[in-house]
Design a protein around this motif. Structure first.
Motif, short mmCIF file in Angstrom:
data_model
loop_
_atom_site.label_atom_id
_atom_site.label_comp_id
_atom_site.label_asym_id
_atom_site.label_seq_id
_atom_site.Cartn_x
_atom_site.Cartn_y
_atom_site.Cartn_z
N UNK A 167 54.53 22.67 92.65
CA UNK A 167 55.85 22.81 92.02
C UNK A 167 56.02 24.24 91.48
N UNK A 168 54.99 24.76 90.84
CA UNK A 168 55.07 26.12 90.30
C UNK A 168 55.18 27.14 91.42
N UNK A 169 54.42 26.96 92.49
CA UNK A 169 54.42 27.93 93.58
C UNK A 169 55.73 27.90 94.38
N UNK A 170 56.22 26.71 94.67
CA UNK A 170 57.36 26.60 95.57
C UNK A 170 58.71 26.64 94.86
N UNK A 171 58.75 26.17 93.60
CA UNK A 171 60.02 26.11 92.89
C UNK A 171 60.09 27.00 91.66
N UNK A 172 58.93 27.44 91.14
CA UNK A 172 58.92 28.29 89.97
C UNK A 172 59.23 27.57 88.67
N UNK A 173 59.06 26.24 88.63
CA UNK A 173 59.33 25.49 87.41
C UNK A 173 58.08 24.71 87.00
#
Length: 250
Positions: A167-173
């Motif tokens: 989630x952090x890598x692909x969406x930045x959240x």
């Protein structure tokens, strides 16, 4: 009762127009744990009259779910068998081992069938009909289709850690409140999808351009085109809509 035979040619399933498949010479013949016979024929083998060849995705719309799951399981077993003829440590030809595994007679290395494990997570925020879902589209999707975020686990990583990292890598959240939804064997070619639900915690969507074409928040009553009924991604989306008293479009 006649024996259930499942025949693949490459990644194409043979689907007969009649009740039975023809007899055929196979490159690989494998008795599955449930007793069915899985066969893989040579690429140059002529396709018999009355037999259609389909990918597993195409076959989903033409078969009942039980038969399709059985075909997907057969494909995964055949792929494993074809890819584990020799020892990965010393290159000696493998022999039958314990259970459904293989064993190297030279160095003793044991190999057993395994899945490539992936996570998929449906992220939401808000309440009731104002609830929104974070959906993204890959360049590999059909035009206009958006889906949940997915990715493979890495060595030494738990499923929950994989969710937070992807989630952090692909969406930045960042997300919170992970809840297990379910899992699905994914025979493309040998995956296991483990699905979670999560709540948005912090951050604005910043889709990774190396992985995604776009990512947005969508209201439940204004969703884009969704994945087909084959995948657990769609099952999660349908469940979210049903909880809100809504129905998915096509």
């Amino acid at each position: 009762m006649s024996e259930v035979r499942i025949i693949f040619q490459g990644d194409r399933l043979w689907l007969p127009s009649g009740p039975a498949l023809p007899e055929v010479e196979a490159k690989i013949s494998l008795r599955l744990p449930e007793g069915h016979l899985a066969l893989k024929v040579a690429e140059e083998q002529p396709v018999p009259e009355g037999v259609e060849t389909l990918s597993l995705r195409e076959a989903f719309a033409r078969m009942d779910l039980e038969a399709w799951v059985r075909a997907g399981r057969a494909y995964q077993w055949l792929e494993w068998e074809a890819g584990h003829r020799f020892c990965g440590r010393c290159a000696t030809a493998l022999e039958p081992g314990e259970g459904h595994g293989r064993r190297c007679p030279a160095c003793g290395l044991a190999a057993f069938p395994s899945n490539a494990t992936a996570i998929i997570v449906l992220i939401s925020r808000g309440e009731g009909r104002n609830r929104e879902l974070a959906l993204a589209r890959s360049p590999h999707f059909k035009p206009g289709v958006y889906s949940a975020i997915a990715g493979f686990t890495e060595p030494g990583e738990s499923l929950e850690q994989a969710v937070h990292r992807e989630v952090a890598e692909e969406l930045g959240i960042r997300v919170q409140g992970l809840r297990y939804f379910g899992s699905q064997p994914w025979p493309f070619p040998n995956g296991l999808m483990v699905a979670f639900l999560a709540e948005h915690l912090a951050g604005d969507l910043r889709p990774d351009p190396a992985e995604l074409e776009d990512a947005r928040w969508f209201r439940l009553d204004a969703l884009p085109p969704l994945p087909g009924p084959l995948s657990i991604a769609r099952w999660m989306l349908d469940a979210a809509l049903a909880e809100a008293g809504l129905e998915a479009g096509a």
